[in-house]
Write a protein that holds these residues in place. Structure first.
Motif, PDB file in Angstrom:
ATOM      1  N   GLY A  25      51.515 -57.452  32.762  1.00 50.57           N
ATOM      2  CA  GLY A  25      51.130 -58.107  34.009  1.00 50.57           C
ATOM      3  C   GLY A  25      50.056 -59.154  33.884  1.00 50.57           C
ATOM      4  N   ARG A  26      49.345 -59.165  32.753  1.00 55.79           N
ATOM      5  CA  ARG A  26      48.337 -60.196  32.538  1.00 55.79           C
ATOM      6  C   ARG A  26      47.956 -60.199  31.070  1.00 55.79           C
ATOM      7  NH1 ARG A  26      43.956 -60.532  35.661  1.00 55.79           N
ATOM      8  NH2 ARG A  26      43.060 -61.838  34.056  1.00 55.79           N
ATOM      9  N   THR A  27      47.125 -61.176  30.713  1.00 58.05           N
ATOM     10  CA  THR A  27      46.592 -61.241  29.360  1.00 58.05           C
ATOM     11  C   THR A  27      45.326 -60.409  29.281  1.00 58.05           C
ATOM     12  OG1 THR A  27      47.465 -63.477  29.060  1.00 58.05           O
ATOM     13  CG2 THR A  27      45.720 -62.747  27.561  1.00 58.05           C
ATOM     14  N   PHE A  28      45.251 -59.534  28.289  1.00 53.26           N
ATOM     15  CA  PHE A  28      44.115 -58.643  28.166  1.00 53.26           C
ATOM     16  C   PHE A  28      43.207 -59.012  26.992  1.00 53.26           C
ATOM     17  CE2 PHE A  28      44.941 -55.510  31.377  1.00 53.26           C
ATOM     18  CZ  PHE A  28      46.307 -55.580  31.581  1.00 53.26           C
ATOM     19  N   SER A  29      43.280 -60.248  26.544  1.00 51.89           N
ATOM     20  CA  SER A  29      42.591 -60.623  25.311  1.00 51.89           C
ATOM     21  C   SER A  29      41.077 -60.468  25.398  1.00 51.89           C
ATOM     22  CB  SER A  29      42.940 -62.053  24.921  1.00 51.89           C
ATOM     23  OG  SER A  29      42.600 -62.936  25.974  1.00 51.89           O
ATOM     24  N   ASN A  30      40.479 -60.570  26.571  1.00 56.27           N
ATOM     25  CA  ASN A  30      39.034 -60.432  26.719  1.00 56.27           C
ATOM     26  C   ASN A  30      38.628 -59.074  27.280  1.00 56.27           C
ATOM     27  OD1 ASN A  30      38.483 -63.066  25.818  1.00 56.27           O
ATOM     28  ND2 ASN A  30      39.045 -63.875  27.815  1.00 56.27           N
ATOM     29  N   TYR A  31      39.490 -58.118  27.169  1.00 58.26           N
ATOM     30  CA  TYR A  31      39.257 -56.809  27.775  1.00 58.26           C
ATOM     31  C   TYR A  31      38.904 -55.744  26.743  1.00 58.26           C
ATOM     32  CZ  TYR A  31      41.048 -58.046  32.404  1.00 58.26           C
ATOM     33  OH  TYR A  31      41.217 -58.587  33.650  1.00 58.26           O
ATOM     34  N   ASN A  76      51.549 -55.396  23.120  1.00 60.77           N
ATOM     35  CA  ASN A  76      50.566 -55.170  24.197  1.00 60.77           C
ATOM     36  C   ASN A  76      50.334 -53.680  24.446  1.00 60.77           C
ATOM     37  OD1 ASN A  76      49.443 -57.560  25.106  1.00 60.77           O
ATOM     38  ND2 ASN A  76      50.221 -57.319  27.182  1.00 60.77           N
ATOM     39  N   THR A  77      50.181 -52.950  23.369  1.00 65.17           N
ATOM     40  CA  THR A  77      50.034 -51.498  23.479  1.00 65.17           C
ATOM     41  C   THR A  77      48.812 -51.045  22.688  1.00 65.17           C
ATOM     42  OG1 THR A  77      52.428 -51.220  23.707  1.00 65.17           O
ATOM     43  CG2 THR A  77      51.153 -49.276  23.079  1.00 65.17           C
ATOM     44  N   VAL A  78      48.054 -50.130  23.275  1.00 65.17           N
ATOM     45  CA  VAL A  78      46.960 -49.495  22.552  1.00 65.17           C
ATOM     46  C   VAL A  78      47.307 -48.030  22.365  1.00 65.17           C
ATOM     47  CG1 VAL A  78      45.194 -51.098  23.331  1.00 65.17           C
ATOM     48  CG2 VAL A  78      45.657 -49.057  24.668  1.00 65.17           C
ATOM     49  N   TYR A  79      46.759 -47.461  21.324  1.00 70.90           N
ATOM     50  CA  TYR A  79      47.070 -46.087  20.961  1.00 70.90           C
ATOM     51  C   TYR A  79      45.784 -45.295  20.766  1.00 70.90           C
ATOM     52  CZ  TYR A  79      51.572 -48.196  19.808  1.00 70.90           C
ATOM     53  OH  TYR A  79      52.760 -48.883  19.861  1.00 70.90           O
ATOM     54  N   LEU A  80      45.908 -44.001  20.951  1.00 77.35           N
ATOM     55  CA  LEU A  80      44.832 -43.102  20.617  1.00 77.35           C
ATOM     56  C   LEU A  80      45.430 -41.994  19.763  1.00 77.35           C
ATOM     57  CD1 LEU A  80      41.798 -42.491  21.083  1.00 77.35           C
ATOM     58  CD2 LEU A  80      42.522 -40.925  22.894  1.00 77.35           C
ATOM     59  N   GLN A  81      45.124 -42.039  18.480  1.00 79.07           N
ATOM     60  CA  GLN A  81      45.579 -41.002  17.556  1.00 79.07           C
ATOM     61  C   GLN A  81      44.560 -39.878  17.585  1.00 79.07           C
ATOM     62  OE1 GLN A  81      48.444 -40.849  15.616  1.00 79.07           O
ATOM     63  NE2 GLN A  81      47.750 -38.753  15.232  1.00 79.07           N
ATOM     64  N   MET A  82      45.011 -38.705  17.963  1.00 76.90           N
ATOM     65  CA  MET A  82      44.122 -37.556  18.113  1.00 76.90           C
ATOM     66  C   MET A  82      44.488 -36.512  17.064  1.00 76.90           C
ATOM     67  SD  MET A  82      44.017 -37.272  22.274  1.00 76.90           S
ATOM     68  CE  MET A  82      45.695 -36.649  22.364  1.00 76.90           C
ATOM     69  N   SER A  83      43.520 -36.147  16.255  1.00 78.98           N
ATOM     70  CA  SER A  83      43.743 -35.160  15.206  1.00 78.98           C
ATOM     71  C   SER A  83      42.725 -34.037  15.337  1.00 78.98           C
ATOM     72  CB  SER A  83      43.624 -35.830  13.839  1.00 78.98           C
ATOM     73  OG  SER A  83      44.529 -36.903  13.713  1.00 78.98           O
ATOM     74  N   SER A  84      42.991 -32.959  14.634  1.00 76.36           N
ATOM     75  CA  SER A  84      42.090 -31.793  14.667  1.00 76.36           C
ATOM     76  C   SER A  84      41.757 -31.419  16.108  1.00 76.36           C
ATOM     77  CB  SER A  84      40.808 -32.093  13.887  1.00 76.36           C
ATOM     78  OG  SER A  84      41.097 -32.426  12.554  1.00 76.36           O
ATOM     79  N   LEU A  85      42.777 -31.348  16.917  1.00 75.55           N
ATOM     80  CA  LEU A  85      42.562 -31.106  18.338  1.00 75.55           C
ATOM     81  C   LEU A  85      42.008 -29.721  18.591  1.00 75.55           C
ATOM     82  CD1 LEU A  85      45.715 -32.917  19.665  1.00 75.55           C
ATOM     83  CD2 LEU A  85      43.377 -33.361  20.435  1.00 75.55           C
ATOM     84  N   LYS A  86      41.175 -29.643  19.610  1.00 76.57           N
ATOM     85  CA  LYS A  86      40.517 -28.407  19.987  1.00 76.57           C
ATOM     86  C   LYS A  86      40.905 -28.046  21.422  1.00 76.57           C
ATOM     87  CE  LYS A  86      36.456 -29.825  17.306  1.00 76.57           C
ATOM     88  NZ  LYS A  86      34.989 -30.075  17.348  1.00 76.57           N
ATOM     89  N   PRO A  87      40.825 -26.790  21.781  1.00 81.53           N
ATOM     90  CA  PRO A  87      41.130 -26.419  23.174  1.00 81.53           C
ATOM     91  C   PRO A  87      40.292 -27.204  24.186  1.00 81.53           C
ATOM     92  CG  PRO A  87      41.059 -24.467  21.812  1.00 81.53           C
ATOM     93  CD  PRO A  87      40.617 -25.610  20.940  1.00 81.53           C
TER      94      PRO A  87
END
Length: 125
Positions: A25-31, A76-87
């Motif tokens: 929906g828009r450019t996120f280059s400065n975000y 245009n995608t960001v990711y969050l890789q989560m490891s060693s997850l805890k309750p």
């Protein structure tokens, strides 16, 4: 503007998950693109942020060394890789976009103008 978060699910303690946030929906280059989470009965808290332009990353102390934020500019995608997850990582995770130039603004949800719908992460013990 639309942020579409996905990738949540049920995982055992010590496991991994990768969350995605597709932006359109828009450019996120400065975000800053941020990740926040909200556990039942708790306030929303900062998890991580990444900048589109120079790939700087920021993490809450509680996830540092376990979570990694990265981006795919072409999609245009960001990711969050989560490891060693805890309750205690169990929460609804939200992605959001912030363009504030205030130092440290990425840490505060009030500076984020756009929010995704949230994706539930459940970590069983």
């Amino acid at each position: 503007v639309q942020l579409q978060a996905s990738g949540g699910g049920l995982v055992q303690a010590g496991g991994s998950l990768r969350l995605s946030c597709a932006a359109s929906g828009r450019t996120f280059s400065n975000y800053f693109m941020g990740w926040f989470r909200q556990a039942p009965g708790k306030e929303r808290e900062f998890v991580s942020a990444i900048t589109w332009n120079d790939n700087s990353t920021y993490y809450a102390d509680s996830v540092k060394g376990r979570f990694t934020a990265f981006r795919d500019n072409a999609n245009n995608t960001v990711y969050l890789q989560m490891s060693s997850l805890k309750p205690e990582d169990t929460a609804v995770y939200y992605c959001a976009a912030c363009r504030s130039s205030i130092i440290g603004a990425y840490y505060y949800s009030r500076y984020y103008a756009y929010w995704g719908q949230g994706t539930l992460v459940t970590v069983s013990s």
